[in-house]
Design a protein around this motif. Sequence first.
Motif, PDB file in Angstrom:
ATOM      1  N   GLY A  31       0.692  -1.027  -0.571  1.00 26.35           N
ATOM      2  CA  GLY A  31      -0.300  -0.475   0.186  1.00 26.35           C
ATOM      3  C   GLY A  31       0.567   0.988  -0.246  1.00 26.35           C
ATOM      4  N   LEU A  32       1.913   1.138   0.791  1.00 31.15           N
ATOM      5  CA  LEU A  32       2.772   2.430   0.918  1.00 31.15           C
ATOM      6  C   LEU A  32       3.317   2.321  -0.468  1.00 31.15           C
ATOM      7  N   ARG A  33       3.822   1.760  -0.592  1.00 29.51           N
ATOM      8  CA  ARG A  33       4.702   1.516  -2.259  1.00 29.51           C
ATOM      9  C   ARG A  33       4.129   2.288  -3.314  1.00 29.51           C
ATOM     10  N   ALA A  34       2.408   1.603  -3.611  1.00 29.93           N
ATOM     11  CA  ALA A  34       0.895   2.218  -4.439  1.00 29.93           C
ATOM     12  C   ALA A  34       1.229   3.403  -4.110  1.00 29.93           C
ATOM     13  N   ALA A  35       1.181   3.580  -2.741  1.00 33.82           N
ATOM     14  CA  ALA A  35       1.077   5.363  -2.650  1.00 33.82           C
ATOM     15  C   ALA A  35       1.939   6.558  -2.763  1.00 33.82           C
ATOM     16  N   LEU A  36       3.239   5.772  -3.544  1.00 31.71           N
ATOM     17  CA  LEU A  36       4.618   6.746  -3.577  1.00 31.71           C
ATOM     18  C   LEU A  36       4.303   6.861  -4.839  1.00 31.71           C
ATOM     19  N   GLU A  37       4.326   5.930  -5.579  1.00 36.50           N
ATOM     20  CA  GLU A  37       3.682   6.352  -6.848  1.00 36.50           C
ATOM     21  C   GLU A  37       3.112   7.673  -8.229  1.00 36.50           C
ATOM     22  N   LEU A 199      15.977  11.765  -2.013  1.00 36.30           N
ATOM     23  CA  LEU A 199      16.328  10.401  -1.359  1.00 36.30           C
ATOM     24  C   LEU A 199      16.004  10.166  -0.644  1.00 36.30           C
ATOM     25  N   ASP A 200      14.821  10.552  -0.161  1.00 30.72           N
ATOM     26  CA  ASP A 200      13.786   9.790   0.293  1.00 30.72           C
ATOM     27  C   ASP A 200      12.379   9.558   0.071  1.00 30.72           C
ATOM     28  N   LEU A 201      12.005   8.236  -0.566  1.00 31.98           N
ATOM     29  CA  LEU A 201      11.182   8.203  -1.451  1.00 31.98           C
ATOM     30  C   LEU A 201       9.214   8.728  -0.663  1.00 31.98           C
ATOM     31  N   THR A 202       9.464   9.103   0.744  1.00 30.96           N
ATOM     32  CA  THR A 202       8.437   8.458   1.477  1.00 30.96           C
ATOM     33  C   THR A 202       8.275  10.115   2.277  1.00 30.96           C
ATOM     34  N   ARG A 203       9.276  10.949   1.688  1.00 28.66           N
ATOM     35  CA  ARG A 203       8.800  12.387   2.046  1.00 28.66           C
ATOM     36  C   ARG A 203       8.913  13.386   0.831  1.00 28.66           C
ATOM     37  N   LYS A 204       8.113  13.787  -0.149  1.00 32.86           N
ATOM     38  CA  LYS A 204       8.636  14.382  -1.291  1.00 32.86           C
ATOM     39  C   LYS A 204       8.990  15.857  -0.620  1.00 32.86           C
ATOM     40  N   VAL A 205       9.766  16.566  -1.848  1.00 31.56           N
ATOM     41  CA  VAL A 205      10.248  18.310  -0.765  1.00 31.56           C
ATOM     42  C   VAL A 205       9.996  19.243  -2.280  1.00 31.56           C
ATOM     43  N   ALA A 206      10.034  20.471  -2.512  1.00 33.10           N
ATOM     44  CA  ALA A 206       9.627  21.019  -3.566  1.00 33.10           C
ATOM     45  C   ALA A 206      10.127  22.170  -3.225  1.00 33.10           C
ATOM     46  N   ILE A 207      10.198  22.918  -4.381  1.00 39.90           N
ATOM     47  CA  ILE A 207      11.185  23.883  -3.518  1.00 39.90           C
ATOM     48  C   ILE A 207      10.371  25.261  -4.501  1.00 39.90           C
ATOM     49  N   VAL A 208       9.763  25.664  -4.067  1.00 40.14           N
ATOM     50  CA  VAL A 208       8.690  27.239  -3.555  1.00 40.14           C
ATOM     51  C   VAL A 208       9.475  28.342  -3.880  1.00 40.14           C
ATOM     52  N   ASN A 209       8.684  29.042  -5.447  1.00 34.73           N
ATOM     53  CA  ASN A 209       9.472  29.960  -6.391  1.00 34.73           C
ATOM     54  C   ASN A 209       8.442  31.335  -5.748  1.00 34.73           C
ATOM     55  N   LEU A 210       8.748  32.213  -5.496  1.00 43.37           N
ATOM     56  CA  LEU A 210       7.656  33.428  -4.972  1.00 43.37           C
ATOM     57  C   LEU A 210       7.768  34.625  -5.730  1.00 43.37           C
ATOM     58  N   ASP A 211       6.865  35.167  -7.053  1.00 40.80           N
ATOM     59  CA  ASP A 211       7.337  36.500  -8.084  1.00 40.80           C
ATOM     60  C   ASP A 211       6.520  37.331  -7.761  1.00 40.80           C
TER      61      ASP A 211
END
Lengths: 373, 405
Positions: A31-37, A199-211
Amino acid sequence: MATDGLALTSDERDLQSALRAMLAGELSSAGLRAALETDAGYRPELWSALASDLGLAGLAVPEEFGGLGLGPAEAAVVLEDLGRVLYPGPFLATWLATTALLATGDAAAHQRWLPRIAEGTIAGCVAVADKAGSWGQAADAVRARHDERGWRLDGARWFVIAGHVADVILVPAVTDSGLSVFLVERGADGFSAEPVSVLDLTRKVAIVNLDGAPATLLGREGGGQAAVEAAEHALLLACAAEAAGGIGWCLDACVDYAKTRTQFGRPIGGFQAVAHACVDMLAHHQSSSAAARYAAVATARGAPDALLAARVAALRTGEAYRTVTEAAIHLLGGIGFTWEHDAHLYYRRAWSSQQLTATPQAHRAAIAELVRL
Amino acid sequence: MTSQPSLEEFTQQAAGWLAERYPKMPRSDQSGFAWGEGSDEVRVFQEPDPVEEADALPAIRRWRQELWDHGYGWIAGPVACGGGGLPAAYQRAFEQLTRRYQVPGDSALTISLGMVAPTIGRHGSEEQKQYWLPRLYSGAQIACQLFSEPGAGSDLAAVAARAVRSGESWRVTGQKVWTSGAHLADIGEIICRTAAGPRHKNLTAFLVDMRAPGVTVRPLRQMTGGAAFNEVFLDDVEIPDSRRIGDEGAGWAVAMTTLGHERSAMGSSSFGGAGIFSTERLIGLVRAAGKDADPVIRQDFAELISQLRLARYTRDVMAARAQAGQAPGPEAALNKIALSDNMRRLAGFVANVLGPALVADTGGWGTYAWTSVVLGAPGYRLGGGTDEILKNTIAQRVLGLPRPS
């Protein structure tokens, strides 16, 4: 800090068992792996269930706004179990955002956002780090200006946990009066959150751009330090609690394997080298869990050593998590090095979580300051 | 006293009682520590001068007797055996209070009260508990433990000291080693072999009179240069059967109880408020060496402090769980391993801060004195069971792994 009250209260034990019961049914490895996709990286149904059935989205939201009104001690209990299953949803990010929002003391913003956070209809996050990952050194990576239509933010924030899904983003920015905290809504003009490979497939990280993104000032202009510090302190507690949970998973997986895997005609757990490696994991689990608990309780009580305890807990559990996940893969042998085995997911979390929180060097520098060397 | 006093009432009464009898500690000693003042002694093992130690004993006994006479000798013990019948929190509160007064203290009685008395409490007959526990807690009798032998270290079940039954008593012959406080003790908890086998079922525990004919105690000088321990020789020593603790052949369980208490005591030992792990002492050390602005030393310092705090948080949380009824099992021995690890880290850190001032006496306060910690640290890893033996026990009894080999 006085040491009574460090054992779990009966309310905390109830919360823990309710959470465990829900996670056990919902978050299998498959279930976890399906969610990661998926793009979100987590299953919205489970997040809704955690929010509505257990009230976790509003854990720190005061009861008058429909939340549970619980403090860092209870949050750490939850985070330890979420860390144990590598829960990929936006609990941590929302809790950090709630903590920061509460610390701004902005009553209007509380009225507007806290009920929706508690319902689980919106997720939050904090966007604090600069490109070097620092939370403190380069606050001016985002600057705020005021024009005829209100506040506008320019700049970028990096390594934003759950930035790709959060509906409200708390962003510290510098104005002429100093560090201030702003709230940006997802979908605002000039706002973008760009997920990056992680690297951590279970924790997505984003760059936030503010223009030139429109933003709401929270609290007083130039009064943002307290909210940033509250969020940073909460992140230290979270890092420790999640690590304790993840180490607990490694311990159980390894002890189980050591009892059932046979080589040379007997279970490998009977070999002293393997048995001692398991005991070392137990030691890391006990001390990590205790440090996470101590720091969370000290914070809840406003104890004088709360920040020191949080730094110590984050430093020691961060190091322990890496050590234990590496040892676990070694102990599990070839199977532990496969994609199919979950061990690498914990290994990835351990390395990632430590760096996203603060480097060990930064923790040590802070500890030396805190004890007044 | 018909009903239990509240903790506040109890503490208030106890504070008044202490204040009437003992002078207050000077303030500097209460807060613990001021760099450069007083003795710079730092130690892993207590190695008092034997004459001073013997001279101090009567005062320690009087202190215990006073406590006993006024209901403070065994605050949390069962009323039936002369205890106060109060919760453990009252005992802890009293111990905290005593630190504010110049009392003789119980540091010479760690084994007597912390290990042997609870063992008798667990395994002794009703008659033995009624007889021995008041005597131990009142300081009338002081106990040591006689376990290790030259041929039975990690393999404690291999003890060779033999006890042979002879009518209503036993005759014991053998050699024990690493016996702390044997030279001061009145009685010793001894584990003897009473049958050829089977292993673990051929041992029996007794209380031997340390002044009986045939008992010889010799100081054992260890690598620090001091003598914190003894060798004890037993040559056909008579022990009445009434001093057998537990059944014949049940000595292993008795020994495990005592060792459990020993490991827990070693693991929770704080070495005093201003002891070797004191943050203030370590800050003083770094400043005195002029290295408080050295970024590498600051990192090393914080690393050590974080390890020391981690060990403390772990002990505190375990203690809180124990209070809440979740008593720790053999995993409490992990605290002892953590402490000996920290002892080694401390020695390494101090060496890096002091440099050659550690190894040659330059006369500076708080410098060469640390050699005692450097020399004592390896012993802490051995006492009460080596790291390896403790890990074997935990692997089996906590994790349920097969017997390691």
